[in-house]
Enzyme design. Structure first.
Site, PDB file in Angstrom:
ATOM      1  N   ASN A  18       0.862  -1.181   0.000  1.00 50.36           N
ATOM      2  CA  ASN A  18       0.000   0.000   0.000  1.00 50.36           C
ATOM      3  C   ASN A  18       0.897   1.230   0.000  1.00 50.36           C
ATOM      4  O   ASN A  18       1.480   1.575   1.022  1.00 50.36           O
ATOM      5  CB  ASN A  18      -0.899  -0.036   1.256  1.00 50.36           C
ATOM      6  CG  ASN A  18      -1.735   1.208   1.422  1.00 50.36           C
ATOM      7  OD1 ASN A  18      -1.817   2.040   0.520  1.00 50.36           O
ATOM      8  ND2 ASN A  18      -2.371   1.342   2.579  1.00 50.36           N
ATOM      9  N   TRP A  19       1.010   1.846  -1.163  1.00 51.21           N
ATOM     10  CA  TRP A  19       1.948   2.972  -1.295  1.00 51.21           C
ATOM     11  C   TRP A  19       1.374   4.269  -0.736  1.00 51.21           C
ATOM     12  O   TRP A  19       2.068   5.283  -0.678  1.00 51.21           O
ATOM     13  CB  TRP A  19       2.358   3.153  -2.762  1.00 51.21           C
ATOM     14  CG  TRP A  19       3.101   1.981  -3.342  1.00 51.21           C
ATOM     15  CD1 TRP A  19       3.448   0.818  -2.690  1.00 51.21           C
ATOM     16  CD2 TRP A  19       3.585   1.842  -4.679  1.00 51.21           C
ATOM     17  NE1 TRP A  19       4.129  -0.024  -3.559  1.00 51.21           N
ATOM     18  CE2 TRP A  19       4.218   0.576  -4.781  1.00 51.21           C
ATOM     19  CE3 TRP A  19       3.564   2.651  -5.820  1.00 51.21           C
ATOM     20  CZ2 TRP A  19       4.807   0.123  -5.956  1.00 51.21           C
ATOM     21  CZ3 TRP A  19       4.150   2.195  -7.004  1.00 51.21           C
ATOM     22  CH2 TRP A  19       4.762   0.950  -7.052  1.00 51.21           C
ATOM     23  N   LYS A  20       0.114   4.241  -0.383  1.00 50.90           N
ATOM     24  CA  LYS A  20      -0.543   5.431   0.191  1.00 50.90           C
ATOM     25  C   LYS A  20      -0.334   6.650  -0.725  1.00 50.90           C
ATOM     26  O   LYS A  20      -0.285   6.498  -1.932  1.00 50.90           O
ATOM     27  CB  LYS A  20      -0.048   5.665   1.618  1.00 50.90           C
ATOM     28  CG  LYS A  20      -0.198   4.388   2.462  1.00 50.90           C
ATOM     29  CD  LYS A  20      -0.009   4.604   3.928  1.00 50.90           C
ATOM     30  CE  LYS A  20      -0.166   3.264   4.645  1.00 50.90           C
ATOM     31  NZ  LYS A  20      -0.104   3.370   6.085  1.00 50.90           N
ATOM     32  N   HIS A 104      -9.577   1.226   4.914  1.00 47.69           N
ATOM     33  CA  HIS A 104      -8.296   1.440   5.606  1.00 47.69           C
ATOM     34  C   HIS A 104      -8.506   2.393   6.777  1.00 47.69           C
ATOM     35  O   HIS A 104      -9.282   3.343   6.688  1.00 47.69           O
ATOM     36  CB  HIS A 104      -7.267   2.008   4.624  1.00 47.69           C
ATOM     37  CG  HIS A 104      -5.894   1.983   5.190  1.00 47.69           C
ATOM     38  ND1 HIS A 104      -5.442   2.946   6.061  1.00 47.69           N
ATOM     39  CD2 HIS A 104      -4.884   1.087   5.049  1.00 47.69           C
ATOM     40  CE1 HIS A 104      -4.204   2.648   6.425  1.00 47.69           C
ATOM     41  NE2 HIS A 104      -3.845   1.526   5.816  1.00 47.69           N
ATOM     42  N   GLU A 106      -6.795   4.746   7.880  1.00 44.38           N
ATOM     43  CA  GLU A 106      -6.536   6.175   7.606  1.00 44.38           C
ATOM     44  C   GLU A 106      -7.772   6.829   6.991  1.00 44.38           C
ATOM     45  O   GLU A 106      -8.051   8.000   7.238  1.00 44.38           O
ATOM     46  CB  GLU A 106      -5.305   6.325   6.703  1.00 44.38           C
ATOM     47  CG  GLU A 106      -4.024   6.137   7.506  1.00 44.38           C
ATOM     48  CD  GLU A 106      -2.875   5.514   6.739  1.00 44.38           C
ATOM     49  OE1 GLU A 106      -2.907   5.487   5.493  1.00 44.38           O
ATOM     50  OE2 GLU A 106      -1.940   5.027   7.400  1.00 44.38           O
ATOM     51  N   GLU A 176      -5.583  -4.859  10.748  1.00 40.17           N
ATOM     52  CA  GLU A 176      -4.590  -3.797  10.907  1.00 40.17           C
ATOM     53  C   GLU A 176      -4.886  -3.002  12.175  1.00 40.17           C
ATOM     54  O   GLU A 176      -5.667  -2.047  12.138  1.00 40.17           O
ATOM     55  CB  GLU A 176      -4.646  -2.848   9.704  1.00 40.17           C
ATOM     56  CG  GLU A 176      -4.301  -3.496   8.388  1.00 40.17           C
ATOM     57  CD  GLU A 176      -3.694  -2.491   7.423  1.00 40.17           C
ATOM     58  OE1 GLU A 176      -2.607  -2.779   6.913  1.00 40.17           O
ATOM     59  OE2 GLU A 176      -4.274  -1.426   7.199  1.00 40.17           O
ATOM     60  N   GLY A 182       2.161   2.463  10.698  1.00 38.66           N
ATOM     61  CA  GLY A 182       3.080   3.582  10.512  1.00 38.66           C
ATOM     62  C   GLY A 182       3.797   4.010  11.784  1.00 38.66           C
ATOM     63  O   GLY A 182       4.435   5.064  11.819  1.00 38.66           O
ATOM     64  N   SER A 222       3.244  -1.905  10.422  1.00 32.10           N
ATOM     65  CA  SER A 222       4.696  -1.923  10.662  1.00 32.10           C
ATOM     66  C   SER A 222       5.343  -3.268  10.333  1.00 32.10           C
ATOM     67  O   SER A 222       6.241  -3.721  11.047  1.00 32.10           O
ATOM     68  CB  SER A 222       5.004  -1.514  12.106  1.00 32.10           C
ATOM     69  OG  SER A 222       4.527  -0.204  12.357  1.00 32.10           O
ATOM     70  N   GLY A 243       2.756  -1.129   4.322  1.00 34.74           N
ATOM     71  CA  GLY A 243       2.771   0.291   3.981  1.00 34.74           C
ATOM     72  C   GLY A 243       4.199   0.766   3.754  1.00 34.74           C
ATOM     73  O   GLY A 243       4.774   0.546   2.684  1.00 34.74           O
ATOM     74  N   GLY A 244       4.770   1.379   4.764  1.00 34.98           N
ATOM     75  CA  GLY A 244       6.105   1.994   4.659  1.00 34.98           C
ATOM     76  C   GLY A 244       7.157   1.122   3.986  1.00 34.98           C
ATOM     77  O   GLY A 244       7.872   1.589   3.090  1.00 34.98           O
TER      78      GLY A 244
HETATM   79  P1  PGA Z   1       2.647   0.419   7.668  1.00 34.06           P
HETATM   80  O1  PGA Z   1       1.197   0.586   7.013  1.00 34.06           O
HETATM   81  O2  PGA Z   1       3.232  -0.858   7.133  1.00 34.06           O
HETATM   82  O3  PGA Z   1       3.416   1.632   7.216  1.00 34.06           O
HETATM   83  O4  PGA Z   1       2.463   0.366   9.137  1.00 34.06           O
HETATM   84  C1  PGA Z   1       0.351  -0.510   6.837  1.00 34.06           C
HETATM   85  C2  PGA Z   1      -0.945  -0.069   6.221  1.00 34.06           C
HETATM   86  O5  PGA Z   1      -1.377   1.049   6.517  1.00 34.06           O
HETATM   87  O6  PGA Z   1      -1.554  -0.793   5.428  1.00 34.06           O
END
Ligand code: PGA
Length: 265
Positions: A18-20, A104, A106, A176, A182, A222, A243-244
């Site tokens: 997930n590149w956000k 998600h 976010e 999640e 994050g 994470s 994500g990251g």
């Molecule tokens: P993260 O994000 O790996 O940066 O914690 C995961 C996600 O939001 O899907």
């Protein structure tokens, strides 16, 4: 209720990046090309890249001919029309998506999406032959109050409301925990397993053993090359939503390798 484990072998390891809201078109093409190149020899895992909308088209072209698939990060629930700024399922299919992230945290927390919206988005995805990656998970406050499983059940029930059994079987679920996203603090393997097992049990109760045993349940929050193996070793962790660490091809491909090492055939 326990879920029979003999079907666990049918679950193909699944890793989505997930590149956000990151990567220009040029950067996205470069990253997709690097991942495609280094994942070329990797077999036994489903790999999905979810770039921002603006890069979907070029990433689709970059991964064409490989086994890597494309996902979007969001979808609107209507099929088309006067909905300024929104993107429909048919437009996502048109640009080459097979998957879409829905719910998600976010979007729940920053944009204010609620369970009603998420349910409509899940249905819109399925109606457009897109496979939803449905995210759910508790906040830190909910965990501290002992409400983790209650929250998971409520989110799952609401998201899957009036979705038929056949369609539920197509959904990838991503657990999640909000406090792990994050932050660099991942759930412990035991915490992830508890939640995943509970989700599988809920699916078994509602939709039957067969569906639950085949359901793909991802962990997200994470995930890094350093913790991927220990999380992957848990029986009900079938893959990751990253994500990251998915923004760098070396760490993303390492995570895929670890997953295959632990769960691959
Ligand atoms: P993260 O994000 O790996 O940066 O914690 C995961 C996600 O939001 O899907």
């Amino acid at each position: 209720m326990e879920v029979k484990e003999e079907k666990a072998g049918l679950r193909v390891p699944f890793i989505a990046g997930n590149w956000k809201m990151n990567k220009t078109i040029a950067e996205a093409k470069k990253l997709a090309a690097e991942i495609t190149k280094s994942a070329f020899n990797l077999e036994g895992a489903e790999i999905v890249l979810c770039p921002p909308f603006t890069a979907l088209y070029e990433v689709a072209k970059t991964i064409e001919g490989s086994s890597i698939q494309l996902g979007a990060q969001d979808i609107f629930w209507e099929n088309g029309g006067a909905f300024t700024g929104e993107i429909s399922g048919s437009l996502l299919r048109d640009v080459g998506c097979q998957y879409v992230i829905v719910g998600h945290s976010e979007r729940r927390q920053i944009i204010g999406e609620n369970d009603w919206i998420i349910n409509r988005k899940v249905k819109a995805a399925l109606r457009n032959q897109l496979l939803p990656i449905l995210c759910l998970g508790e906040t830190l406050e909910e965990r501290q109050k002992g409400l983790t499983l209650t929250r998971i059940k409520a989110q799952l029930d609401e998201a899957l409301k009036d979705v038929n059994q056949d369609d539920v079987s197509k959904i990838i679920i991503a657990y999640e925990p909000v406090w792990a996203i994050g932050t660099g603090v991942n759930a412990t393997p035991a915490q992830a397993q508890e939640a995943h097992h509970y989700i599988r049990m809920l699916l078994a109760e509602k939709y039957g053993q067969e569906l639950a045993a085949c359901a793909i349940i991802l962990y997200g929050g994470s995930v890094k090359p350093e913790n991927a193996s220990s999380l992957a070793k848990e029986a009900d962790v079938d893959g990751f939503l990253v994500g990251g660490a998915s923004l760098d091809h070396v760490s993303f491909v390492k995570i895929i390798e670890k997953m295959i090492e632990v769960k691959g055939k």
